[in-house]
Design a protein around this motif. Structure first.
Motif, short mmCIF file in Angstrom:
data_model
loop_
_atom_site.label_atom_id
_atom_site.label_comp_id
_atom_site.label_asym_id
_atom_site.label_seq_id
_atom_site.Cartn_x
_atom_site.Cartn_y
_atom_site.Cartn_z
N ASP A 21 0.89 -1.16 0.00
CA ASP A 21 0.00 0.00 0.00
C ASP A 21 0.93 1.21 0.00
N PHE A 37 0.53 4.28 0.22
CA PHE A 37 0.21 5.37 1.14
C PHE A 37 0.47 5.01 2.60
N SER A 38 0.61 3.72 2.87
CA SER A 38 0.88 3.27 4.23
C SER A 38 1.72 1.99 4.18
N PRO A 39 2.96 2.10 3.67
CA PRO A 39 3.78 0.89 3.52
C PRO A 39 4.26 0.36 4.87
N ASN A 40 4.30 -0.95 4.97
CA ASN A 40 4.82 -1.61 6.17
C ASN A 40 6.34 -1.70 5.98
N GLU A 41 7.07 -0.81 6.66
CA GLU A 41 8.52 -0.73 6.46
C GLU A 41 9.26 -1.96 6.94
N LYS A 70 11.27 1.95 0.53
CA LYS A 70 11.72 3.34 0.78
C LYS A 70 12.74 3.79 -0.27
#
Length: 109
Positions: A30, A32-36, A43
């Motif tokens: 996603d 707009f809300s990536p799970n880093e 990134k």
């Protein structure tokens, strides 16, 4: 066709940063809300951003990744019109529908 739409485009070379598998045609991220923690390479991804306005057209090259969101109520049309099966007819179709000398289209005459 109507309204404004924001497109995020990623070059094919960004596939690793999008955590795409070899057989996948989509990314699990996603944007707009990536799970880093789960997708640490995202990134490093470089996106090209484009806003399409009323009457504009965006041609997305083959193998490019894209994601779009409407910026206002809108109507849009998406069509994959060129592929390996019909590529031999692509240039002929352009020549028939566009007068490149005057830079005008005959497609709607």
């Amino acid at each position: 066709i109507e309204g404004r739409r924001l497109f995020y485009l990623f070059a094919p070379s960004e596939a690793e940063h999008l955590h795409a598998g070899h057989s996948l045609q989509s990314s699990p991220i996603d944007i707009f809300s990536p799970n880093e923690k789960r997708y640490p390479l995202f990134k490093e991804a470089k996106a090209h951003c484009v806003i399409l306005y009323l009457g504009q057209t965006l041609l997305i090259p083959s193998n490019w990744w894209w994601y779009s969101v409407p910026l206002e109520p809108s109507v849009s049309l998406s069509h994959s019109f060129w592929n390996m099966e019909n590529k031999v007819y692509f240039a002929d179709s352009l020549r028939q529908n566009f007068d490149f000398r005057s830079q005008g289209s005959r497609a709607f005459l």
